[in-house]
Design a protein around this motif. Sequence first.
Motif, PDB file in Angstrom:
ATOM      1  N   GLN A 188       0.843  -1.325  -0.100  1.00  0.00           N
ATOM      2  CA  GLN A 188      -0.004   0.217  -0.103  1.00  0.00           C
ATOM      3  C   GLN A 188       0.775   1.323   0.222  1.00  0.00           C
ATOM      4  O   GLN A 188       1.745   1.407   0.811  1.00  0.00           O
ATOM      5  CB  GLN A 188      -0.890  -0.156   1.204  1.00  0.00           C
ATOM      6  CG  GLN A 188      -1.742   0.998   1.434  1.00  0.00           C
ATOM      7  CD  GLN A 188      -2.943   0.982   0.572  1.00  0.00           C
ATOM      8  OE1 GLN A 188      -3.495   0.003   0.036  1.00  0.00           O
ATOM      9  NE2 GLN A 188      -3.634   2.393   0.327  1.00  0.00           N
ATOM     10  N   PRO A 189       0.659   2.020  -1.130  1.00  0.00           N
ATOM     11  CA  PRO A 189       1.391   3.363  -0.845  1.00  0.00           C
ATOM     12  C   PRO A 189       1.101   4.220   0.387  1.00  0.00           C
ATOM     13  O   PRO A 189      -0.157   4.278   0.598  1.00  0.00           O
ATOM     14  CB  PRO A 189       1.206   4.141  -2.113  1.00  0.00           C
ATOM     15  CG  PRO A 189      -0.192   3.627  -2.473  1.00  0.00           C
ATOM     16  CD  PRO A 189      -0.166   2.091  -1.948  1.00  0.00           C
ATOM     17  N   ILE A 190       2.238   4.834   1.225  1.00  0.00           N
ATOM     18  CA  ILE A 190       1.876   5.450   2.422  1.00  0.00           C
ATOM     19  C   ILE A 190       2.232   6.986   1.864  1.00  0.00           C
ATOM     20  O   ILE A 190       3.145   7.122   1.666  1.00  0.00           O
ATOM     21  CB  ILE A 190       2.761   4.978   3.458  1.00  0.00           C
ATOM     22  CG1 ILE A 190       2.512   3.530   3.718  1.00  0.00           C
ATOM     23  CG2 ILE A 190       2.314   5.717   4.668  1.00  0.00           C
ATOM     24  CD1 ILE A 190       1.164   3.005   4.162  1.00  0.00           C
ATOM     25  N   GLU A 191       0.956   7.819   1.769  1.00  0.00           N
ATOM     26  CA  GLU A 191       1.151   9.306   1.580  1.00  0.00           C
ATOM     27  C   GLU A 191       0.804   9.986   2.826  1.00  0.00           C
ATOM     28  O   GLU A 191      -0.514  10.337   2.955  1.00  0.00           O
ATOM     29  CB  GLU A 191       0.337   9.460   0.457  1.00  0.00           C
ATOM     30  CG  GLU A 191       0.993   8.759  -0.845  1.00  0.00           C
ATOM     31  CD  GLU A 191      -0.087   8.429  -1.801  1.00  0.00           C
ATOM     32  OE1 GLU A 191      -1.285   8.677  -1.643  1.00  0.00           O
ATOM     33  OE2 GLU A 191       0.355   8.114  -3.144  1.00  0.00           O
ATOM     34  N   HIS A 192       1.648  10.280   3.635  1.00  0.00           N
ATOM     35  CA  HIS A 192       1.607  11.118   4.777  1.00  0.00           C
ATOM     36  C   HIS A 192       1.254  12.722   4.672  1.00  0.00           C
ATOM     37  O   HIS A 192       2.203  13.188   3.701  1.00  0.00           O
ATOM     38  CB  HIS A 192       2.731  10.890   5.869  1.00  0.00           C
ATOM     39  CG  HIS A 192       2.770   9.722   6.301  1.00  0.00           C
ATOM     40  ND1 HIS A 192       1.917   8.949   6.998  1.00  0.00           N
ATOM     41  CD2 HIS A 192       4.028   8.906   6.662  1.00  0.00           C
ATOM     42  CE1 HIS A 192       2.185   7.715   7.313  1.00  0.00           C
ATOM     43  NE2 HIS A 192       3.414   7.699   7.227  1.00  0.00           N
ATOM     44  N   CYS A 193       0.349  13.185   5.286  1.00  0.00           N
ATOM     45  CA  CYS A 193       0.005  14.690   5.201  1.00  0.00           C
ATOM     46  C   CYS A 193      -0.182  15.006   6.699  1.00  0.00           C
ATOM     47  O   CYS A 193      -0.272  14.582   7.448  1.00  0.00           O
ATOM     48  CB  CYS A 193      -1.296  14.992   4.522  1.00  0.00           C
ATOM     49  SG  CYS A 193      -1.603  14.314   2.852  1.00  0.00           S
ATOM     50  N   ASN A 256      -3.136   9.999   6.042  1.00  0.00           N
ATOM     51  CA  ASN A 256      -3.642   9.992   4.676  1.00  0.00           C
ATOM     52  C   ASN A 256      -4.746  10.655   4.414  1.00  0.00           C
ATOM     53  O   ASN A 256      -5.765  10.721   5.138  1.00  0.00           O
ATOM     54  CB  ASN A 256      -3.688   8.451   4.360  1.00  0.00           C
ATOM     55  CG  ASN A 256      -4.429   8.288   2.885  1.00  0.00           C
ATOM     56  OD1 ASN A 256      -5.379   8.406   2.549  1.00  0.00           O
ATOM     57  ND2 ASN A 256      -3.407   7.896   2.151  1.00  0.00           N
ATOM     58  N   ALA A 257      -4.702  11.616   3.319  1.00  0.00           N
ATOM     59  CA  ALA A 257      -5.440  12.490   3.066  1.00  0.00           C
ATOM     60  C   ALA A 257      -6.887  12.156   2.860  1.00  0.00           C
ATOM     61  O   ALA A 257      -7.865  12.581   3.312  1.00  0.00           O
ATOM     62  CB  ALA A 257      -5.183  13.410   1.770  1.00  0.00           C
ATOM     63  N   SER A 258      -7.134  10.897   1.994  1.00  0.00           N
ATOM     64  CA  SER A 258      -8.426  10.397   1.680  1.00  0.00           C
ATOM     65  C   SER A 258      -9.134   9.594   3.142  1.00  0.00           C
ATOM     66  O   SER A 258     -10.273   9.804   3.361  1.00  0.00           O
ATOM     67  CB  SER A 258      -8.344   9.319   0.817  1.00  0.00           C
ATOM     68  OG  SER A 258      -7.770   8.237   0.996  1.00  0.00           O
ATOM     69  N   SER A 259      -8.181   9.247   4.007  1.00  0.00           N
ATOM     70  CA  SER A 259      -8.810   8.864   5.428  1.00  0.00           C
ATOM     71  C   SER A 259      -9.090  10.088   5.994  1.00  0.00           C
ATOM     72  O   SER A 259     -10.041  10.128   6.608  1.00  0.00           O
ATOM     73  CB  SER A 259      -7.777   8.071   5.977  1.00  0.00           C
ATOM     74  OG  SER A 259      -7.336   6.944   5.175  1.00  0.00           O
ATOM     75  N   GLY A 260      -8.474  11.206   5.903  1.00  0.00           N
ATOM     76  CA  GLY A 260      -8.614  12.425   6.649  1.00  0.00           C
ATOM     77  C   GLY A 260     -10.000  12.882   6.303  1.00  0.00           C
ATOM     78  O   GLY A 260     -10.555  13.437   7.090  1.00  0.00           O
ATOM     79  N   ALA A 261     -10.332  12.664   4.951  1.00  0.00           N
ATOM     80  CA  ALA A 261     -11.710  13.236   4.550  1.00  0.00           C
ATOM     81  C   ALA A 261     -12.706  12.342   5.514  1.00  0.00           C
ATOM     82  O   ALA A 261     -14.080  13.246   5.435  1.00  0.00           O
ATOM     83  CB  ALA A 261     -11.935  13.154   2.973  1.00  0.00           C
TER      84      ALA A 261
END
Length: 390
Positions: A188-193, A256-261
């Motif tokens: 899974q790509p991990i894209e931290h924000c 992750n931004a989509s989880s943040g949403a």
Amino acid sequence: MTKPTLTLDEIRKNVSRVDSELLALLAERRQLSIEVAKSKIQTEKPVRDPAREKILLEKLVTAGKKHELDAPYIVSIFHSIIEDSVLIQQAFLQKLANPDSAQPIARVSFLGPKGSYSYLAAKHFFSRKQTTLAELPCKSFKEVVEIVENGRADYGVLPIENTSSGSINDVYDQLQHTRLSIVGEITQPIEHCILTAVDTDLENIDCLYSHPQPYQQCSEYLRSLGDVKQEYCSSTAEAMQKVAEMKSGNVAAIGNASSGALYGLKPLKANIANQQENHTRFILVARNPVDVTDLIPAKTTFIMSTAQDAGSLVECLLVFRNHGINMTKLESRPVLGNPWEEMFYVDVEGNMSSEEMQKVLEELTSLTRYIKVLGCYPIENVSPTEIELD
Ligand SMILES: O=C(O)C(=O)C[C@]1(C(=O)O)C=C[C@@H](O)C=C1
């Protein structure tokens, strides 16, 4: 200036029509991939055929030029299409090879709450498997394992290693003591924000919330922020939940931004990981092992402890070399209760049902004090076939 003959609304309608035609064609191609898989059962040909992929990509690049479509664009689109085709075929063949585990609903435990990277990995894993997820968020990796062991979940999803922070020791330690088998893996790509609940500036943030792993993976960027407090949470999703509840311009979560949403959070700063390529490999565990059809690539994970004599680990590793088996990972963890004794975790490319791997297991059994196969499962990483572009 040239004036378009159509209004923006009319042009957008046409764009949407083309998009839905593209979708219908993608669905038709997927159906053809299933037909290919059926034919491969008859002919016993492996799913992956790099020579065919190369010819296909070269022809598409040549045809694309006639439409003024550039080669890198064509290649990147068709890499995704071929990846999907391979994974759809693998899922289809695995379902046939394991009819008992092909349920329409899978109860899946993961480190929660909803929106964690484990949750995203679970969704990703089952996305091509025509399975609906019954989500079971847990508070710890131990609980993820326990509820599969006691039958409340069918599968557990566990992160095992990350490209920046390395192995996840807590998960390795859980595997030492469980009767569960590894039945799958997913990267899974991990894209931290940096995510906040209200509009604010980075200078206003005086406290961050996250799981210990993202702090490690983003350490360089976080150092540049100076004196910001770091609060530890059991998962990135729990951190997001907390920050959403606080509704303050002084706190932020890392995740992750989509989880943040899902929690109403917005990204204040993206791409904060030390390494641009930040990926986590997750494993899926279940009560029963799976069979992997020999038409697809398989991986096997062993745990073993060797005698504490000079060269005993080397002797074991030579077994893999002598049988031409590629080792993809070697990890060691202390054996709890036995100071200075180590348990080795070994991942190799190979199918446990093959004659070669059976010989490997037999030889290793005679060389080790303890050995157990944790699981044999399909490799879901489809490396793209490269072609020369002029
Ligand atoms: O033609 C095949 O053999 C397929 O499996 C289909 C396909 C494709 O999607 O085009 C997918 C995987 C193979 O490596 C080659 C091509």
